[in-house]
Design a protein around this motif. Sequence first.
Motif, PDB file in Angstrom:
ATOM      1  N   CYS A   1      -5.375  18.743   7.698  1.00 32.02           N
ATOM      2  CA  CYS A   1      -6.327  18.818   8.819  1.00 32.02           C
ATOM      3  C   CYS A   1      -6.888  17.451   9.204  1.00 32.02           C
ATOM      4  O   CYS A   1      -8.027  17.341   9.687  1.00 32.02           O
ATOM      5  N   ILE A   2      -6.104  16.396   8.991  1.00 30.90           N
ATOM      6  CA  ILE A   2      -6.544  15.068   9.429  1.00 30.90           C
ATOM      7  C   ILE A   2      -5.507  14.446  10.361  1.00 30.90           C
ATOM      8  O   ILE A   2      -5.574  13.257  10.653  1.00 30.90           O
ATOM      9  N   GLY A   3      -4.564  15.251  10.808  1.00 29.58           N
ATOM     10  CA  GLY A   3      -3.556  14.770  11.749  1.00 29.58           C
ATOM     11  C   GLY A   3      -3.766  15.423  13.095  1.00 29.58           C
ATOM     12  O   GLY A   3      -4.794  15.252  13.735  1.00 29.58           O
TER      13      GLY A   3
ATOM     14  N   SER B   1      -8.164   7.889   9.393  1.00 28.55           N
ATOM     15  CA  SER B   1      -9.594   8.064   9.140  1.00 28.55           C
ATOM     16  C   SER B   1     -10.428   7.101   9.977  1.00 28.55           C
ATOM     17  O   SER B   1     -11.524   7.436  10.419  1.00 28.55           O
ATOM     18  N   VAL B   2      -9.895   5.900  10.184  1.00 30.33           N
ATOM     19  CA  VAL B   2     -10.599   4.903  11.000  1.00 30.33           C
ATOM     20  C   VAL B   2     -10.475   5.224  12.484  1.00 30.33           C
ATOM     21  O   VAL B   2     -11.468   5.186  13.234  1.00 30.33           O
ATOM     22  N   LEU B   3      -9.267   5.548  12.931  1.00 30.76           N
ATOM     23  CA  LEU B   3      -9.018   5.793  14.349  1.00 30.76           C
ATOM     24  C   LEU B   3      -9.464   7.172  14.791  1.00 30.76           C
ATOM     25  O   LEU B   3      -9.796   7.373  15.963  1.00 30.76           O
ATOM     26  N   GLY B   4      -9.450   8.145  13.869  1.00 33.86           N
ATOM     27  CA  GLY B   4      -9.754   9.521  14.219  1.00 33.86           C
ATOM     28  C   GLY B   4      -8.478  10.340  14.302  1.00 33.86           C
ATOM     29  O   GLY B   4      -7.378   9.806  14.427  1.00 33.86           O
ATOM     30  N   SER B   5      -8.624  11.665  14.223  1.00 35.77           N
ATOM     31  CA  SER B   5      -7.460  12.539  14.277  1.00 35.77           C
ATOM     32  C   SER B   5      -6.929  12.629  15.702  1.00 35.77           C
ATOM     33  O   SER B   5      -7.550  12.135  16.650  1.00 35.77           O
ATOM     34  N   GLY B   6      -5.774  13.271  15.854  1.00 35.96           N
ATOM     35  CA  GLY B   6      -5.136  13.371  17.163  1.00 35.96           C
ATOM     36  C   GLY B   6      -3.735  12.805  17.104  1.00 35.96           C
ATOM     37  O   GLY B   6      -3.438  11.906  16.300  1.00 35.96           O
ATOM     38  N   LYS B   7      -2.852  13.337  17.943  1.00 33.94           N
ATOM     39  CA  LYS B   7      -1.441  12.968  17.839  1.00 33.94           C
ATOM     40  C   LYS B   7      -1.177  11.497  18.149  1.00 33.94           C
ATOM     41  O   LYS B   7      -0.295  10.886  17.525  1.00 33.94           O
ATOM     42  N   TYR B   8      -1.923  10.904  19.077  1.00 29.47           N
ATOM     43  CA  TYR B   8      -1.666   9.505  19.411  1.00 29.47           C
ATOM     44  C   TYR B   8      -2.060   8.580  18.265  1.00 29.47           C
ATOM     45  O   TYR B   8      -1.359   7.600  17.969  1.00 29.47           O
ATOM     46  N   ASN B   9      -3.164   8.881  17.612  1.00 28.26           N
ATOM     47  CA  ASN B   9      -3.579   8.068  16.471  1.00 28.26           C
ATOM     48  C   ASN B   9      -2.638   8.276  15.284  1.00 28.26           C
ATOM     49  O   ASN B   9      -2.404   7.344  14.505  1.00 28.26           O
ATOM     50  N   VAL B  10      -2.094   9.483  15.129  1.00 29.74           N
ATOM     51  CA  VAL B  10      -1.110   9.730  14.069  1.00 29.74           C
ATOM     52  C   VAL B  10       0.147   8.894  14.317  1.00 29.74           C
ATOM     53  O   VAL B  10       0.716   8.317  13.390  1.00 29.74           O
ATOM     54  N   ILE B  11       0.573   8.816  15.578  1.00 27.05           N
ATOM     55  CA  ILE B  11       1.754   8.010  15.913  1.00 27.05           C
ATOM     56  C   ILE B  11       1.520   6.549  15.564  1.00 27.05           C
ATOM     57  O   ILE B  11       2.378   5.889  14.956  1.00 27.05           O
ATOM     58  N   ILE B  12       0.349   6.028  15.930  1.00 29.59           N
ATOM     59  CA  ILE B  12       0.033   4.632  15.644  1.00 29.59           C
ATOM     60  C   ILE B  12       0.024   4.386  14.133  1.00 29.59           C
ATOM     61  O   ILE B  12       0.597   3.402  13.635  1.00 29.59           O
ATOM     62  N   ALA B  13      -0.633   5.275  13.395  1.00 29.39           N
ATOM     63  CA  ALA B  13      -0.743   5.107  11.943  1.00 29.39           C
ATOM     64  C   ALA B  13       0.624   5.144  11.277  1.00 29.39           C
ATOM     65  O   ALA B  13       0.953   4.282  10.447  1.00 29.39           O
ATOM     66  N   LEU B  14       1.437   6.124  11.625  1.00 30.39           N
ATOM     67  CA  LEU B  14       2.752   6.246  10.997  1.00 30.39           C
ATOM     68  C   LEU B  14       3.682   5.114  11.420  1.00 30.39           C
ATOM     69  O   LEU B  14       4.500   4.648  10.623  1.00 30.39           O
ATOM     70  N   ALA B  15       3.566   4.667  12.667  1.00 36.98           N
ATOM     71  CA  ALA B  15       4.403   3.552  13.117  1.00 36.98           C
ATOM     72  C   ALA B  15       4.118   2.293  12.304  1.00 36.98           C
ATOM     73  O   ALA B  15       5.039   1.571  11.894  1.00 36.98           O
TER      74      ALA B  15
ATOM     75  N   PHE C   1       0.834  -1.193   0.000  1.00 38.41           N
ATOM     76  CA  PHE C   1       0.000   0.000   0.000  1.00 38.41           C
ATOM     77  C   PHE C   1       0.874   1.251   0.000  1.00 38.41           C
ATOM     78  O   PHE C   1       1.892   1.295   0.695  1.00 38.41           O
ATOM     79  N   PRO C   2       0.506   2.278  -0.749  1.00 37.94           N
ATOM     80  CA  PRO C   2       1.229   3.561  -0.657  1.00 37.94           C
ATOM     81  C   PRO C   2       1.228   4.053   0.789  1.00 37.94           C
ATOM     82  O   PRO C   2       0.180   4.077   1.435  1.00 37.94           O
ATOM     83  N   SER C   3       2.402   4.418   1.300  1.00 37.52           N
ATOM     84  CA  SER C   3       2.544   4.690   2.734  1.00 37.52           C
ATOM     85  C   SER C   3       1.645   5.813   3.229  1.00 37.52           C
ATOM     86  O   SER C   3       0.953   5.666   4.246  1.00 37.52           O
ATOM     87  N   VAL C   4       1.631   6.929   2.516  1.00 38.39           N
ATOM     88  CA  VAL C   4       0.816   8.059   2.967  1.00 38.39           C
ATOM     89  C   VAL C   4      -0.662   7.711   2.908  1.00 38.39           C
ATOM     90  O   VAL C   4      -1.441   8.036   3.816  1.00 38.39           O
ATOM     91  N   LEU C   5      -1.060   7.020   1.841  1.00 37.87           N
ATOM     92  CA  LEU C   5      -2.465   6.625   1.707  1.00 37.87           C
ATOM     93  C   LEU C   5      -2.866   5.690   2.838  1.00 37.87           C
ATOM     94  O   LEU C   5      -3.958   5.829   3.418  1.00 37.87           O
ATOM     95  N   LEU C   6      -1.997   4.735   3.166  1.00 38.03           N
ATOM     96  CA  LEU C   6      -2.292   3.808   4.256  1.00 38.03           C
ATOM     97  C   LEU C   6      -2.414   4.557   5.576  1.00 38.03           C
ATOM     98  O   LEU C   6      -3.317   4.278   6.379  1.00 38.03           O
ATOM     99  N   ALA C   7      -1.526   5.513   5.817  1.00 39.17           N
ATOM    100  CA  ALA C   7      -1.601   6.306   7.046  1.00 39.17           C
ATOM    101  C   ALA C   7      -2.907   7.096   7.105  1.00 39.17           C
ATOM    102  O   ALA C   7      -3.544   7.192   8.171  1.00 39.17           O
TER     103      ALA C   7
END
Length: 267
Positions: free
Chosen positions: A210-212, A124-138, A113-119
């Motif tokens: 505006c989704i991070g 989008s599933v988990l919701g915005s916020g720094k903790y969910n961004v960390i999980i997605a990018l990890a 999967f394209p990395s940015v698209l997957l993130a």
Amino acid sequence: MNRSPYLTAGLILTGVMAALILLGFFWTPYDPTAISGSAKLSAPSFAHLMGTDNFGRDIFSRVLKGAGTTAVIALSTVLLGGGVGVLVGALTGYFGGIVDEVLMRLNDALNAFPSVLLALVIVSVLGSGKYNVIIALAIVFVPSFARVSRTAFAALRDANYVKSARLMGASPLRILTVQILPNTLHVLLPAFTIGFNNAVLAEASMSYLCIGVTPPDASLGYMLSESQGMFVSAPWYALGTGLTLVWMIFGVGLIGEGLQRRNGGDV
């Protein structure tokens, strides 16, 4: 050992940025969220080093907080995603066989999967916020670290000192952590610097859309999004935020370049 000028410059730039970020955790010249109608869109001055935005908020204070948020997310992403990736790579590189086949096929599926698209999908599933961004990018960063570490561990699993440790009865865990891991740092450390910069850019891109990271948390990416509509009336907003982002990436990038040149290899 002579230190690379790239490494020296990178350590200086990153050290100053780290000091400013640590300062921002404990003190800022103004409250980053304080609104002041009288100071609206003020140009840079001694009172406001980077000027103010359309709400009269001090941009320098917001940059300190935003840089801290971005750096924490990037560092957490690299530690979490890199840690899992190195573990996967170590197991597949050392044991091979069915372990390699199963874990690397899962790794390849994730990497398809394209990395940015997957993130973006994960956030989008988990919701915005720094903790969910960390999980997605990890999650997105696991495959790249797994590939790098797999190659490094596989190259050393048949080294003479590893064979000696195996004959002396050392456990696989001890061999991996004591015998092999320290000798892969010359490959892994530059990979972590590259990963950090990629995480900074990914977080900034997601927050820009505006989704991070979203208010009340500050983020350099979200601040760049805010500044887009004020590029003519208040160019200092985009300039101060953008240069901070470039400074952060450039400093860490120089460290990675210096490590690679000192080791005489590529990552």
